[in-house]
Design an enzyme around this catalytic site. Sequence first.
Site: not given
Ligand code: ITT
Length: 199
Positions: A9, A12, A70-71, A160, A186
């Site tokens: 991502n 991120k 992970d978020s 989001y 966060h």
């Molecule tokens: P990696 O696993 O490769 O790091 P990912 O986007 O799939 O990338 P996650 O599995 O941790 O990562 O899912 C995080 C999701 O949560 C992300 O795709 C958003 O939909 C949401 N999210 C997390 N942090 C956010 C933020 O700061 N602002 C908005 N949405 C967020």
Amino acid sequence: MNILLATSNSHKLGEVQAILGLQGIVVVGLNETERLIDEPIEDADTFAGNARLKAAGYAKATGKRCMADDSGLVVDALGGEPGIFSARYAGIGESREERDAANNELLLTNLSKRGESESPARFVCALCVADPDGTIVAESEGAFEGVITTTPRGVHGFGYDPLLFLPDVGMTSAELSEEEKNARSHRSVALRKIIPLIT
Ligand code: ITT
């Protein structure tokens, strides 16, 4: 100090680079080759568990110390959904932008099905740092509180962000500049906790 951020991502990555850069820590993203080596399956049932799987998996696959994030978004009126399934909530979309749009739409649909228009909610971020042999070196968590709004606003950020309204500033997270989001998100809370554990 250099650290590899194990994420696909780019949003991120940019946020983490901006925050850790201020501490003199250089954050390197996965390049395409490394990403193809070994993508761990995120099958834990908590943010912290998935962060551990990603950090240890990528650290072993790359032979480097790795940080993973992970978020997701936890919405009270949806019993905590989408939670750990935030990235793939709707399960459709080729590009990240298409997936984000489908996820946001589904979230509002599910809220309205429950007769809700707004709900307390928060972004949660679990961070984990692992050594090349997979040993967990440090962990932390952070949260970013707000209220889900049915009128998405803002073009900054990702995921989001347009849905999380922040009553104290009268804006959504997507209306904040990167600096403003990084001052309270966060991810920034979790990063500030983990910095002393890894430096
Ligand atoms: P990696 O696993 O490769 O790091 P990912 O986007 O799939 O990338 P996650 O599995 O941790 O990562 O899912 C995080 C999701 O949560 C992300 O795709 C958003 O939909 C949401 N999210 C997390 N942090 C956010 C933020 O700061 N602002 C908005 N949405 C967020």
